[in-house]
Motif scaffolding. Structure first.
Motif, PDB file in Angstrom:
ATOM      1  N   LYS A  34       0.828  -1.225   0.000  1.00  0.00           N
ATOM      2  CA  LYS A  34       0.000   0.000   0.000  1.00  0.00           C
ATOM      3  C   LYS A  34       0.858   1.269   0.000  1.00  0.00           C
ATOM      4  N   LEU A  35       2.183   1.099   0.293  1.00  0.00           N
ATOM      5  CA  LEU A  35       3.055   2.274   0.237  1.00  0.00           C
ATOM      6  C   LEU A  35       3.628   2.496  -1.165  1.00  0.00           C
ATOM      7  N   LEU A  36       3.416   1.516  -2.035  1.00  0.00           N
ATOM      8  CA  LEU A  36       3.976   1.628  -3.385  1.00  0.00           C
ATOM      9  C   LEU A  36       2.906   2.097  -4.361  1.00  0.00           C
ATOM     10  N   ARG A  37       3.294   2.939  -5.307  1.00  0.00           N
ATOM     11  CA  ARG A  37       2.299   3.317  -6.319  1.00  0.00           C
ATOM     12  C   ARG A  37       2.618   2.565  -7.602  1.00  0.00           C
ATOM     13  N   SER A  38       1.578   2.146  -8.276  1.00  0.00           N
ATOM     14  CA  SER A  38       1.811   1.327  -9.452  1.00  0.00           C
ATOM     15  C   SER A  38       1.998   2.192 -10.701  1.00  0.00           C
ATOM     16  N   ASP A  39       1.376   3.390 -10.666  1.00  0.00           N
ATOM     17  CA  ASP A  39       1.478   4.208 -11.884  1.00  0.00           C
ATOM     18  C   ASP A  39       2.815   4.950 -11.911  1.00  0.00           C
TER      19      ASP A  39
END
Ligand code: PLP
Length: 484
Positions: A34-39
């Motif tokens: 949840k701390l990582l952004r995929s875009d």
């Protein structure tokens, strides 16, 4: 000029550190999903030299107090000594965690305590809070204390009004309103000071207090200030002194000695922190003994030989800022006050007033001066009548062509086509003369060739901007085409 995003090219990078070089210091850690952004965050990709050139070019299009005279009235844009900057950046001050335990930050606490003591002595007040983050924030803090004081006396229901001279700083009525009071305007008299008769007829059972900007926005010290205090106190109100213009009376007058109950400082005007640009500020508030119980918590207190944050204050209005407040600005203020000493502080106000009067005298033949007579640290001219169809905005824009930042324009509102000039004490006579020459030659241009002024500025990266559009539809961040 292209933005840094326009210059971006996929794959370019500013650094070439190998990942392994960090391996020992930074063990790999799996980050929670949840701390990582995929875009793709869409950050610009440029080389280091492109990056540096881009921002250096941008900085050259800017104008700051390190470029030259910056006579923005009401803002005290003076030179801020670099040693104070260096101290504030010292890692021993800068790198403390705001939640570090008190025994680890005794030095910081001592600095805050000592700064508070010095500010109390400068203002003649009995207690102080260092928490507020700006002058207006200090005003609100003061208003909330006035509220609670009347509430404790069982009078808040009827004491709804804060009296405000029409020459007060714009944040004053706003702060009174945000604290839930009604702002009642008092007109200035011919001398530009509070009209005592008007004041007498305005005070009464509904008066919670008065807010005085001193010197007021016309650069004039309220000559009847002790009478004003008496009238308000007799009616059961409290006196708030907006001390942001301390540069005008530092080391000479103490609000606490002339009947004032509360005052705030703008550390970022007077004590070596640049003002403006939305940057951090500090607006400590000093109060008389009667209001000490209402101060925000925590205050910094001294025990035998240690310092602590004290929360034990039963009538406190609560906390007004996070952690310990704007600490870096306190370091600058502390070191500046210590470095100048009593005599140095007196010289600040002496030279600020001298410079303003010198400049006013040089300009008064060419421009109408709003109020004759001695001014304090700033004065107000009017741009009307200098040339056919010429307005204050034209004069301000033409000054840009002469390489100067313009004074404050169209403020105070009580002067038509106002130009509010505050040269500050850190300008030399030569710098003041250069500015005066520019203003005098603009006055000549205005009468001989007004069109020249209407078309100004000609030498800046951009000409006249649509200020209404900028205020109504601000575009504050860059968006990708997809986002638009
Ligand atoms: C007289 C006066 N009062 C209050 C303020 C508000 O201070 P701040 O901008 O820090 O909120 C200023 C700001 O210049 C001021 O000149």
């Amino acid at each position: 000029m292209p933005t840094i995003f326009d210059k971006s090219e996929k794959g370019k990078t500013g650094t070439s550190f190998k990942e392994e070089s960090f391996a020992e210091e930074a063990p790999e850690e799996e980050l929670d999903d949840k701390l990582l952004r995929s875009d793709d965050p869409g950050l610009p990709e440029v080389s280091q030299s492109e990056l540096i050139r881009h921002y250096t070019e941008l900085s050259k299009k800017n104008y700051g107090v390190d470029d030259g005279l910056y006579p923005l009235g009401s803002c005290t844009m003076k030179h801020n000594p670099k040693p104070m900057e260096d101290l504030a950046k010292d890692h021993r001050f800068q790198n403390h965690h705001p939640l570090a335990s008190e025994d680890l930050v005794q030095g910081n606490l001592e600095l805050m305590y000592e700064l508070g003591e010095m500010l109390k002595s400068i203002s003649g007040m009995a207690g102080i809070t260092l928490q507020p983050a700006a002058g207006a924030h200090g005003e609100l803090t003061g208003m909330l204390m006035i509220r609670k004081y009347h509430e404790d006396n069982g009078e808040l229901d009827r004491r709804r009004e804060i009296l405000l001279p029409d020459s007060s700083h714009g944040t004053n009525p706003a702060s009174a309103a945000v604290a839930g009071f009604d702002a009642v305007e008092i007109e200035s008299n011919e001398e530009g000071t509070v009209d005592l008769e008007q004041l007498r007829s305005a005070v009464g059972d509904a008066t919670a207090g008065i807010m005085l900007t001193v010197p007021n926005t016309l650069g004039i010290f309220e000559t009847d200030i002790t009478e004003i205090a008496e009238v308000v106190h007799d009616a059961g109100g409290l006196c708030y002194f907006d001390g942001a213009n301390l540069n005008a009376f530092l080391g000479r007058v103490r609000p606490g000695d002339i009947g004032m109950d509360i005052t705030h400082f703008n550390l970022h005007k007077t004590f070596s922190t640049p003002h403006g640009g939305g940057g951090p500020g500090a607006g400590p508030v000093g109060v008389k003994q009667e209001l000490v119980p209402y101060l925000p918590v925590p205050t910094v207190e001294k025990n035998e030989d240690s310092y602590e944050f004290a929360y034990d204050r039963s009538r406190s209005i609560g906390k007004v800022n996070s952690f310990s407040g704007p600490f870096g600005i306190m370091v600058r203020a502390y070191s500046y006050i210590k470095a100048l000493g009593d005599e140095g502080l007196r010289e600040v106000s002496g030279n600020a007033v001298l410079n303003a009067n010198y400049l006013k005298e040089r300009l008064k033949g060419a421009y109408r001066v709003a109020y004759e007579g001695l001014c304090k640290h700033e004065f107000v001219l009017s741009g009307s009548g200098v040339g056919e169809g010429v307005k204050t905005v034209d004069i301000a824009k033409r000054l840009l062509d002469y390489g100067f930042h313009p004074p404050t324009v169209y403020f105070p509102l009580i002067v038509k086509e106002a130009l509010m000039v505050e040269p500050t004490e850190t300008e030399s006579k030569e710098a003041l003369d250069e500015f005066a020459e520019a203003m005098l030659s603009i006055a000549e241009e205005a009468s001989e060739d007004p069109e020249l002024l209407h078309e100004a500025p000609k030498t800046t990266p951009v000409g006249r901007l649509d200020e209404t559009k900028a205020a109504r539809e601000p575009v504050l961040r860059w968006r990708t085409e997809d986002e638009e």
